[in-house]
Structure formats: C-alpha cells, structure tokens
Design an enzyme around this catalytic site. Structure first.
Site, PDB file in Angstrom:
ATOM      1  N   SER A  58       0.813  -1.219   0.000  1.00  0.00           N
ATOM      2  CA  SER A  58       0.000   0.000   0.000  1.00  0.00           C
ATOM      3  C   SER A  58       0.853   1.278   0.000  1.00  0.00           C
ATOM      4  CB  SER A  58      -0.899  -0.028   1.242  1.00  0.00           C
ATOM      5  OG  SER A  58      -1.384   1.251   1.533  1.00  0.00           O
TER       6      SER A  58
HETATM    7  C1  5PA Z   1      -4.298   5.391  -4.678  1.00  0.00           C
HETATM    8  C2  5PA Z   1      -4.929   4.665  -3.531  1.00  0.00           C
HETATM    9  P1  5PA Z   1      -8.055   7.094  -3.369  1.00  0.00           P
HETATM   10  O1  5PA Z   1      -7.763   5.915  -2.487  1.00  0.00           O
HETATM   11  O2  5PA Z   1      -8.107   8.379  -2.646  1.00  0.00           O
HETATM   12  O3  5PA Z   1      -9.242   6.832  -4.210  1.00  0.00           O
HETATM   13  O4  5PA Z   1      -6.800   7.237  -4.332  1.00  0.00           O
HETATM   14  C3  5PA Z   1      -6.566   6.319  -5.358  1.00  0.00           C
HETATM   15  C4  5PA Z   1      -5.101   6.144  -5.551  1.00  0.00           C
HETATM   16  N1  5PA Z   1      -3.192   6.668  -6.883  1.00  0.00           N
HETATM   17  C5  5PA Z   1      -4.515   6.760  -6.645  1.00  0.00           C
HETATM   18  C6  5PA Z   1      -2.378   5.977  -6.065  1.00  0.00           C
HETATM   19  C7  5PA Z   1      -0.942   5.922  -6.383  1.00  0.00           C
HETATM   20  C8  5PA Z   1      -2.901   5.327  -4.931  1.00  0.00           C
HETATM   21  O5  5PA Z   1      -2.065   4.657  -4.134  1.00  0.00           O
HETATM   22  N2  5PA Z   1      -4.130   3.830  -2.762  1.00  0.00           N
HETATM   23  C9  5PA Z   1      -4.611   3.027  -1.685  1.00  0.00           C
HETATM   24  C10 5PA Z   1      -3.372   2.508  -0.918  1.00  0.00           C
HETATM   25  O6  5PA Z   1      -3.559   1.708   0.031  1.00  0.00           O
HETATM   26  O7  5PA Z   1      -2.264   2.925  -1.235  1.00  0.00           O
HETATM   27  C11 5PA Z   1      -5.770   3.345  -0.956  1.00  0.00           C
HETATM   28  C12 5PA Z   1      -5.751   2.194  -1.825  1.00  0.00           C
END
Ligand code: 5PA
Length: 340
Positions: free
Chosen positions: A82
C-alpha cells in the site's frame, strides 16, 4: 461560497506540513501532440514524503488531528505494498509517533513493504482478500495497544475519511490558483480512484471553485457499487464538516463521473497494455506512472480521447497520484511483459 470561504474553513482544521509546497503543473508537450489535446500533469507524485503521492495531502489533515489530540500511535491498513501505508508510516515517524501497518497479502521484501521496513514500521500481515476485512484486526490492535497505555488513532484504508478528503479540497484550491497564473481553464480533470477520498475531495472542491470543469475518476478494478456509496457518503460528510448546508452533488453525478472499464481484470492485476503505456509515457515525457493506479487511469484517459468522449483540443489535467513503489513491487512481471 467561494475560494475565500473554503480557505477560511480549511484553516480552522489542524494541519501539519508534510509537503514541500505546491506540486508543479507541467504541460505534457509530446503526448499532447500525439493525442490532439492539451494535456497538463499535476505532479502529486512529487509531494516529497517517502515516495510521494496523493496520501501526503490527506495526511496533512489526518496527522494534524493526531498531533492536536495527542495520539502517540497510528494504525492503518491496506494491501502489502500500500502506498497509503508507507506514506502514513513515514509521516508518523517524522512526527515522533509509532505506526502499525495492518496489511494483506504474502510477505515479500521489496517495493513499498521494503520501504516500510527501512523506517521500522510495525507491520502485521494477514491473509484476507480485501482491505476492508482488515478493519477487525485494526480494532484488535487498537485494544491491545490501549491496554499497554498507548493512545492509538485508527486511520481508514487510503486515509479516505472526511478529514483526509480535506486534502483534496485543498488541492482543488491549489490547482485553481495555479491555473489563474497560467491563464488556463480546464475542461477535464482526470485521476485514479480506489478508496474514494481523492475523488470526494476533488469533486466537491471543483463543484465549488470551477463547476464547469468535468471531474473524471477512473476506477482501477475495485467493486463499483461500494466505491460509489463510499464516495457519495464522504462528499456528504465533508460538506457537513465544512458547514455547507446545500446538497451540491447528486448521486447521479458521482455515478456518471466514475468511469469503469479500465480495471483490467481487477485491482492489482498487471497487464501488458498498461505496462506498454507506462513505457510510452516515460519515453515521451520523462516521468513514470505505476501499474496499479495511475497507469490504468492514464490508459482510461487516452482511451476516452480515442473514443472522442474527451473531444480534441480539450484542456485536460491528469492528477499523477504517485505509486512509484508499485513499479518495484512488480519488477519481475513488468520485465517479463516488456521482455528485458
Ligand atoms: C491510490 C490509492 P483514493 O484511495 O483516494 O481513491 O486514491 C486512489 C489512488 N493513486 C490513486 C495511487 C498511487 C494510490 O495509491 N491507494 C490506496 C493505498 O492503500 O495505497 C488506498 C488504496
């Protein structure tokens, strides 16, 4: 309601500085020529915390609350690699707090998980299918720490609560001010959506600041109905927090602006089309997308241009939300797909 109102409201919330400053908006000259649109990139991959990314913005407000309310530990959850978990751990360590990362998947010392280890995050790995299932483990750990005299704050997956969403309201303000300097009006803002906080913040922020700009949120393979209701609820909660009585956004609008079809077999599935696209963008513009979020979202953007949903000559801003660690998590799959 206007920019002054929003700025004043945001200033009432505790906040810590985790970003270097406003992230740049850059014109992607070569891809613009190739696609026949004017493509700008908001480089939120360059926030400066750990490997950078959208979570830094949410964490400025979430950690602001943690500091103000004297929490000494944060607990959060996500997939093993994550981006959010790494950013949270980095923010916590910098602020002198402990970080417990409740992760799902199979342990492997690379990518973001490797970065978590470098900063001594307390990682606990469970074998469950979805990040939402990790909530019970977070609650258990919270109780365990409380009995040891700690004060832990549980941060939801992706930092996607109403406090986190303030980070993307603030991003909308920042973008709006940068656009004024560039003398530019946008037709579309495009970004990846997964836990919904980025989408809720930008949707609400833009509705207030520049309602004629369309906000397109590209799903990366998460279940649609759950995402839609999470985003809608978050928008409502965030509006309430900001003292906005009138309902500005209808469910239908959230539905229409959440675009499916670019999940390529589901969250975390790495496919040839997206890997080819990462190479194309890196060769033309010199920056890297990731294979889980931004690569899929950018693929969606290009496809919408091809299908003329985004018309030629439109002014389009893609928010690069980070995720660099994903390239190193999937280095073997990517090298195989690109045959090197
Ligand atoms: C993530 C999410 P939101 O979770 O705010 O919708 O953002 C989407 C998003 N780009 C867009 C990247 C690089 C992201 O990591 N990541 C999560 C994680 O655990 O990293 C929440 C799922």
């Amino acid at each position: 309601m206007n920019i002054q109102y929003l700025k004043k409201k945001l200033s009432e919330f505790p906040r810590v500085k985790l970003m270097w400053g406003p992230t740049p908006i850059v014109y992607a000259e070569n891809i613009s020529k190739d696609l026949g649109i004017n493509l700008y990139i908001k480089r939120d991959d360059l926030t400066g915390l750990a490997l950078g990314g959208n979570k830094t913005r949410k964490l400025e407000f979430i950690m602001g609350k943690a500091v103000e309310q004297k929490y000494d530990t944060v607990i959060t959850a996500g997939a093993l690699h994550s981006n959010h978990a790494l950013q949270t751990a980095a923010a916590a360590k910098k602020l002198g707090m402990d970080a417990v990362l409740v992760l799902r998947g199979k342990e492997e010392n690379k990518g973001n998980y490797f970065m978590d280890k470098i900063i001594d995050a307390d990682t606990r790995v469970f074998n469950v299918k979805t990040s939402k299932e990790l909530r019970v483990f977070m609650d258990d750990i919270k109780r365990e720490l409380a009995t040891k005299g700690k004060k832990p704050l549980v941060i939801p997956v992706g930092g996607s609560d109403s406090v986190g969403a303030l980070g993307y309201i603030n991003a909308a303000i920042e973008i709006n001010e940068q656009l004024k300097e560039l003398n530019l009006e946008l037709d579309y803002v495009v970004s990846a959506t997964s836990s919904g906080g980025t989408q809720a913040g930008t949707t609400l922020g833009y509705k207030i600041l520049a309602p004629s700009t369309k906000i397109l949120n590209i799903g990366v393979g998460d279940p649609r109905e759950e995402l839609l209701s999470d985003v809608y609820n978050l928008i409502e909660e965030t509006q309430d927090m900001l003292g906005i009585q009138e309902r500005l956004i209808e469910k239908k609008e959230v539905d229409l602006n959440t675009i499916d079809g670019y999940g390529f077999g589901g969250y975390g599935t790495i496919v040839r089309e997206v890997v080819d696209l990462i190479r194309y963008v890196a060769k033309l513009e010199g920056f890297y997308l990731d294979p889980v979020y931004t690569g899929k979202a950018f693929y969606g953007l290009m496809d919408l241009v091809r299908k003329k949903v985004i018309p030629q000559d439109s002014n389009v801003l893609f928010i690069h939300t980070g995720g660099l660690g994903g390239l190193f998590q999937y280095d073997d799959v990517i090298s195989e797909l690109l045959k090197f």
